[in-house]
Design an enzyme around this catalytic site. Structure first.
Site, PDB file in Angstrom:
ATOM      1  CB  SER A 292      32.593  55.278  40.923  1.00  0.00           C
ATOM      2  OG  SER A 292      32.611  55.650  39.572  1.00  0.00           O
TER       3      SER A 292
ATOM      4  CG  HIS B 299      29.419  59.416  39.556  1.00  0.00           C
ATOM      5  ND1 HIS B 299      28.812  58.358  39.070  1.00  0.00           N
ATOM      6  CD2 HIS B 299      30.751  59.362  40.019  1.00  0.00           C
ATOM      7  CE1 HIS B 299      29.777  57.346  39.278  1.00  0.00           C
ATOM      8  NE2 HIS B 299      30.718  58.092  39.818  1.00  0.00           N
TER       9      HIS B 299
ATOM     10  CG  ASP C 158      25.898  58.970  37.211  1.00  0.00           C
ATOM     11  OD1 ASP C 158      27.107  59.240  36.756  1.00  0.00           O
ATOM     12  OD2 ASP C 158      26.086  58.071  38.204  1.00  0.00           O
TER      13      ASP C 158
END
Length: 549
Positions: free
Chosen positions: A271, A516, A488
Site C-alpha cells: 500500500s 487490497h 481494490d
C-alpha cells in the site's frame, strides 16, 4: 492461514479505512466534535497552517483566515526528482556519521531489534536535530542459503513497519523466511519513531474560529481542523513537522542500506509502502536487487484527481459487496438484490444523521457508520459479518456493527494512523488552500461514493509543495514486480496500470479479485509462488500475467 488471521492481516494493512473510507476523505462534524483528547477520526487532528514553499523547504506564515502559522515552522524537506538531480546521501560527508556505525542488534523475543538515527533535516544534518527509528529483524532461518536483506515497508502512511514484521513474518512463504534477513522499520514520525507526529488534544483546547456557513458541506468542520493544526504543531514541533514527507523517508532508506553494508537491497512494500518503493527505485535504481510493490499507491496525481479516483474505486467495491451479499446463500443478507442492499445502507445512514444507532452503551452516528462499512469493504472475508450486521442495523440494533468496528480498528496497531496519513499526503503533493475548492471536491466525491461523509481539510491549512512529484521511472533498474487486485477498494487498479506504464522495467501481476494487498496472506498460492520465485531467483512473471482465486 485461518480466516481470523487473514482478516487481521487485511485489517492491519487497511486500518486507516475504518476512520476514512477513502484516501483523503475525512470524518464528519459529529466525529470531529467529540472533544479534547479523543481521536475523532482521520483528518481531525492533522497538521499545519498557511504559507508556501521556499527553496525546497516548507515555510509558514499565516493562513488566509488569520490562524497563526507560527514562526519557526520551516525547513528543507528533501524532494523527489529525476535520477541524478538529488545528491547521493550515502556519499555526503556530512551524513557519514549516521551510516558509519551499523545498527547494534539485540534480542527482542523471537526477533532482534535495533535503532537507527537520521537527521531531521537532511540538508542541514549538523544542527543536532535527529529522528531515532526503530528496526526489527528476523534472521534467515537457513543462514547457509541466505540471499541477503529484505527491507519491508507497511501501509498508511502511519502504520508501523516493525509491528508488521513482528505480527506477520510467520505468514510469509517459507523460502522468504529461510533465505532473507527480513527487516522492518518505523518511518520518521511514525510509531516508535522519536520524535513522532503527535496531534493530541489537551483539556481546555477549543475549536478555533467560526464555522463557514457559506460552505454547507465542509464549513462546519473548519474550526475543528484549525484546532487540529494547533495541536499537531504543538505536539510534533514546528521544526520537525516539515520533514516527515515520503521523500525524506526515501533518503532514510538509502542511509539505512548503507549502514547495513548492503550493496543493493530487496524490498517488499504494501500500500503506502509501494509509494516509498517507487520513489526509492526512481532515485536509486542501481541499488535495487529486487522490488515487490503490493497494492499500488501513487503520489503524482493531483490532490483532486487522487480523491475522485479513490472514491470511484471505493464505490465500485461497495457495489461488488452488495452483489456478492445478494448472491451468497451463506450470507444473512438484508436484501435479495444488490440494489436492495444499497438501499438498506442508505436507510441506515440516513436515520443515523438524526438519531444515532444504538449499540449497547454506544451510539453510532452517520459518519461512524460510513467508516465501519467502508473499512469492512477492504477485505472480502469481512463481508458475511458485514451483511449480518447491516441486517441488524436495519432492525435498529447497532451492536454487530459496533463489534465489527472494534475488530477493524486493530488495537495492535497503536498509532494515530489517520493523523499521519493526512500530514504526509499533504506534504507529498501540491494542494489547494482555498476552502471553496474543498467544498466543490466534497460535492463531487459525495456524488460518486455514498459512503463519503466529507473531505479532509488538513491540506487547506498546511503549506503546499511547489512542485508535484514526477511519475516514477526507475530508469536503469531491473524488473520491478507490481501486484494489484482488479477490484481494490483502497488503491484502484488503474493506479497499478498507470505506474506500470510509467516504469519501463515494471511487470504488473494482476490478481482478479476484490480486496487490497495479497502477497503472503494466504489468499492466492499463484501470487505467493510467482512473487517468491522472483524474490529468490530474480525471475519475474511474463508481462500480462494474471492470477485468479
Amino acid at each position: 492461514m485461518t480466516g481470523a488471521a487473514r482478516r487481521r492481516w487485511a485489517g492491519a494493512v487497511a486500518v486507516l479505512a475504518v476512520g476514512t473510507a477513502v484516501a483523503g476523505l475525512g470524518a464528519g462534524p459529529a466525529s470531529a466534535a467529540r472533544g479534547p483528547g479523543v481521536n475523532a477520526g482521520a483528518g481531525v487532528y492533522d497538521t499545519g497552517s498557511g504559507g508556501g514553499v521556499s527553496g525546497g523547504g516548507v515555510s509558514v506564515t499565516r493562513d488566509p483566515a488569520g490562524v497563526p502559522g507560527g514562526a519557526g515552522l520551516s525547513g528543507t524537506g528533501a524532494s523527489a526528482g529525476a535520477p541524478g538531480t538529488t545528491p547521493d546521501p550515502a556519499l555526503d560527508v556530512r551524513l557519514e556519521r549516521f551510516i558509519k556505525k551499523a545498527p547494534t542488534w539485540r534480542r527482542c523475543g523471537l526477533f532482534e531489534c535495533a535503532t537507527f538515527t537520521v537527521p531531521v533535516d537532511h540538508a542541514h544534518p549538523d544542527n543536532g536535530r535527529t529522528f531515532t527509528l526503530p528496526l526489527i529483524k528476523a534472521r534467515a532461518s537457513r543462514p547457509g542459503q541466505r540471499i541477503g536483506t529484505l527491507l519491508t515497508a507497511a501501509g498508511g502512511p502511519g502504520q508501523s513497519g516493525t509491528w508488521m514484521v513482528r505480527t506477520f513474518h510467520g505468514t510469509w512463504p517459507a523460502q522468504i523466511r529461510e533465505r532473507f534477513d527480513v527487516i522492518g522499520f518505523d518511518p520518521r514520525g511514525v510509531g516508535g519513531s522519536k520524535p513522532a507526529i503527535d496531534c493530541t488534544l489537551r483539556n481546555g483546547d477549543k475549536p478555533v474560529g467560526k464555522a463557514r456557513r457559506d460552505l454547507p458541506l465542509v464549513g462546519a468542520l473548519v474550526p475543528y481542523y484549525r484546532l487540529g493544526v494547533r495541536a499537531c504543531l504543538r505536539g510534533t514541533g514546528r521544526d520537525v513537522l516539515p520533514h516527515v514527507g515520503t521523500a525524506n523517508v526515501v533518503t532514510d532508506l538509502e542511509l539505512l542500506r548503507a549502514a547495513l553494508r548492503q550493496r543493493t537491497i530487496s524490498f517488499l512494500g504494501y500500500s503506502y509502502g509501494t509509494n516509498i518503493g517507487q520513489r526509492y527505485a526512481d532515485r536509486f535504481p542501481r541499488r535495487v536487487r529486487a522490488m515487490v510493490l503490493d497494492g499500488i499507491d501513487t503520489a503524482h496525481l493531483s490532490w483532486e484527481t487522487d480523491a475522485v479516483q479513490a472514491a470511484g474505486a471505493h464505490a465500485a467495491a461497495l457495489r461488488s459487496f452488495a452483489g456478492h451479499c445478494a448472491r451468497d446463500p451463506r450470507a444473512t443478507c438484508p436484501a435479495g438484490s444488490a440494489k436492495g442492499v444499497l438501499a438498506v445502507i442508505d436507510t441506515v445512514i440516513t436515520r443515523a444523521r438524526t438519531t444515532p444507532l444504538r449499540a449497547g452503551r454506544y451510539d453510532l452516528d452517520a459518519d461512524t457508520l460510513r467508516g465501519v462499512i467502508g473499512g469492512a469493504l477492504i477485505d472480502p472475508s469481512n463481508w458475511r459479518e458485514l451483511a449480518t450486521a447491516l441486517g441488524a442495523a436495519a432492525d435498529g440494533d447497532g451492536t454487530p456493527l459496533a463489534d465489527l468496528r472494534v475488530r477493524l480498528a486493530s488495537p495492535s496497531v497503536s498509532l494515530p494512523v489517520g493523523e499521519v496519513t493526512s500530514v504526509v499526503n499533504c506534504l507529498d503533493r501540491p494542494h489547494s488552500r482555498n476552502l471553496g475548492d474543498y467544498e466543490r471536491l466534497a460535492a463531487r466525491v459525495g456524488g460518486i461514493d455514498r459512503l463519503t461523509g466529507g473531505v479532509d481539510l488538513t491540506c487547506a491549512f498546511l503549506p503546499s509543495p511547489a512542485v508535484a512529484p514526477a511519475p516514477a521511472r526507475a530508469g536503469g533498474a531491473g524488473p520491478i514486480l507490481l501486484i494489484s487486485h482488479t477490484r481494490d477498494a483502497r488503491t484502484p487498479y488503474r493506479w497499478a496500470r498507470e505506474v506500470a506504464a510509467n516504469m519501463p522495467s515494471a511487470v504488473l501481476l494482476t490478481y482478479d479479485a476484490d480486496g487490497h494487498t495479497v502477497y503472503g496472506n494466504g489468499l492466492s498460492s499463484c501470487v505467493d509462488d510467482t512473487v517468491t520465485r522472483y524474490l529468490v531467483d530474480l525471475t519475474p512473471p511474463r508481462r500480462g500475467a494474471r492470477c485468479d482465486r
